[in-house]
Design a protein around this motif. Structure first.
Motif, short mmCIF file in Angstrom:
data_model
loop_
_atom_site.label_atom_id
_atom_site.label_comp_id
_atom_site.label_asym_id
_atom_site.label_seq_id
_atom_site.Cartn_x
_atom_site.Cartn_y
_atom_site.Cartn_z
N ALA A 127 12.12 0.10 -9.50
CA ALA A 127 12.50 1.58 -8.80
C ALA A 127 10.78 1.84 -8.27
O ALA A 127 9.99 1.39 -8.92
N PHE A 128 11.13 1.53 -7.10
CA PHE A 128 9.60 1.84 -5.89
C PHE A 128 9.87 3.10 -6.24
O PHE A 128 10.55 3.86 -5.76
N TYR A 129 8.61 4.43 -6.15
CA TYR A 129 8.27 5.26 -5.81
C TYR A 129 6.81 5.39 -4.37
O TYR A 129 6.16 4.12 -4.49
N CYS A 130 6.71 6.91 -4.15
CA CYS A 130 6.28 6.75 -2.95
C CYS A 130 5.67 8.03 -3.00
O CYS A 130 6.27 9.59 -3.77
N PHE A 137 -0.97 -8.18 -16.49
CA PHE A 137 -1.49 -7.54 -15.10
C PHE A 137 -2.73 -8.80 -14.90
O PHE A 137 -3.30 -9.34 -15.23
N LEU A 138 -2.72 -9.02 -13.78
CA LEU A 138 -2.93 -9.68 -12.91
C LEU A 138 -4.98 -9.48 -12.09
O LEU A 138 -4.84 -8.80 -11.55
N SER A 139 -5.63 -10.68 -11.87
CA SER A 139 -6.82 -9.87 -11.15
C SER A 139 -6.41 -11.21 -9.63
O SER A 139 -5.62 -11.97 -9.26
N GLU A 197 1.00 -1.27 -0.22
CA GLU A 197 -0.02 0.25 -0.14
C GLU A 197 0.48 1.31 0.13
O GLU A 197 1.54 0.89 0.77
N GLY A 198 0.21 2.47 -1.15
CA GLY A 198 1.25 3.44 -1.26
C GLY A 198 3.00 3.43 -1.58
O GLY A 198 3.28 4.46 -1.83
N VAL A 199 3.01 2.37 -2.26
CA VAL A 199 4.33 2.07 -2.72
C VAL A 199 3.88 1.79 -4.42
O VAL A 199 2.86 1.11 -4.93
N TRP A 200 4.26 2.45 -5.44
CA TRP A 200 4.41 2.37 -7.34
C TRP A 200 5.71 1.71 -7.20
O TRP A 200 6.58 1.97 -6.88
N ALA A 201 5.09 1.19 -8.58
CA ALA A 201 6.46 -0.14 -9.51
C ALA A 201 7.35 0.62 -10.85
O ALA A 201 5.53 0.84 -11.71
N LYS A 202 7.51 0.90 -10.83
CA LYS A 202 8.42 1.34 -12.78
C LYS A 202 9.56 0.64 -12.67
O LYS A 202 10.76 0.83 -12.09
N PRO A 259 6.85 0.17 -19.70
CA PRO A 259 5.70 -0.04 -19.10
C PRO A 259 4.93 0.81 -18.30
O PRO A 259 5.94 1.40 -18.11
N PRO A 260 4.53 0.57 -17.96
CA PRO A 260 2.66 1.83 -17.38
C PRO A 260 4.52 1.69 -15.75
O PRO A 260 4.08 0.65 -15.71
N LEU A 261 3.57 2.60 -15.13
CA LEU A 261 3.78 2.93 -13.15
C LEU A 261 3.00 1.87 -13.01
O LEU A 261 1.47 2.08 -13.06
N VAL A 262 3.08 0.88 -12.32
CA VAL A 262 2.20 0.05 -11.78
C VAL A 262 1.64 0.21 -10.23
O VAL A 262 2.76 1.10 -9.14
N ALA A 263 0.58 0.61 -10.11
CA ALA A 263 -0.75 1.45 -9.35
C ALA A 263 -0.24 0.35 -7.44
O ALA A 263 0.13 -0.95 -7.84
N PRO A 264 -0.09 1.17 -6.72
CA PRO A 264 -0.07 0.45 -5.05
C PRO A 264 -0.76 -1.06 -5.68
O PRO A 264 -2.17 -1.46 -5.45
#
Length: 287
Positions: free
Chosen positions: A89-92, A47-49, A30-35, A66-71
């Protein structure tokens, strides 16, 4: 990504060194985006269910990233070309940066809220502790002065400032009980601090905060109370009574004021966090 900050970058991988865990279904916290950046070759990404079904899949390259992967969104790397090279890389958000990178306590929610009401300017954090709020405000563009009675806390804050190579933030030892504020500020904050001061110094400290605030500037105070329904169980030198804090700011524009129940990080004998009321005030100085 406009408001996001990179707090961690992993080493480059190729088709041989890509960790197996990233080929399996996983997500970010939670609160972490992946690039994920494709440096060379091609990479197939899915992307999976929640049931591990493929929702969508793509082939990415350096020119089609690739797009930014949402938390907390499930995904996995399916495959890569023999010459594939990539880096993750990880973003917040700014308020999570020092928590995720340095393990600090999260930015106080009232400081995050207060920053919405004032443009970056000069800020003073009275009783900054390890500096979680001061560092956050500095990330937003404030020129921050942080002070605390604890030399250990100030030294720890200075270490992080040096590691991060931050400008426009200074930290120093300061005894709020004994010293007066030097300078004028657009935002003065004191969160969970005043209950540690001597009771006979509270009025002087608050008046000094007010006098040191520029017209249109903000004061934020969060401090413990002791009330009939939530008597304070800790031997703080001072606690606010009902309506007391608001009384000091009758001539200011009070943006927010409440005396809601809250929890300390400190726990009781049974391991439960201690509950009591907190006086929370955000006020703007009238011209």
């Amino acid at each position: 990504m406009q408001d996001l900050i990179c707090y961690k970058t992993l080493p480059e991988w190729d088709s041989r060194t890509l960790p197996e865990a990233f080929r399996q279904r996983h997500n970010t916290h939670e609160g972490v985006w992946a690039k994920l950046t494709v440096l060379q070759g091609t990479l197939c990404f899915a992307f999976l269910s929640e049931n591990n079904e493929v929702v969508e899949s793509h082939e990415f390259t350096r020119d089609a990233p690739p797009p930014l992967v949402a938390p907390q969104r499930w995904h996995r790397i399916v495959s890569g070309s023999a010459d594939m090279r990539c880096q993750l890389a990880f973003y917040c958000r700014p308020e999570e940066y020092y928590h995720l990178k340095h393990g600090m306590t999260r930015t106080h929610s009232e400081v995050i809220n207060a920053a919405l009401y004032v443009a970056p300017g000069k800020a003073l954090d009275l009783g900054c502790g390890a500096g979680r709020n001061a560092l956050y405000l500095n990330l937003l563009g404030f020129d921050v002065t942080a002070c605390d009675k604890s030399r250990q806390s100030i030294d720890a804050l200075k270490t992080i400032i040096d590691i991060e190579q931050r400008d426009h933030i200074s930290a120093g030892v300061y005894d709020i009980n004994e010293q007066l504020i030097n300078g004028r500020y657009d935002f003065i904050l004191s969160t969970v601090v005043l209950m540690f001061l001597q009771a006979d110094r509270i009025e002087r400290v608050i008046r000094n905060m007010q006098q040191s605030t520029n017209d249109g500037g903000l004061n934020l105070i969060v401090a413990a109370m002791s009330t009939e329904d939530y008597p304070c169980p800790l031997p703080f030198p001072f606690t606010f009574s009902a309506g007391e804090l608001a009384g000091y700011y009758q001539e200011w524009e009070i943006i927010k004021y409440n005396e809601d129940p809250g929890e300390l990080h400190k726990t009781d004998a049974e391991g439960n966090r201690i509950k009591l009321r907190f006086a929370t005030l955000l006020a703007r100085k009238r011209p």
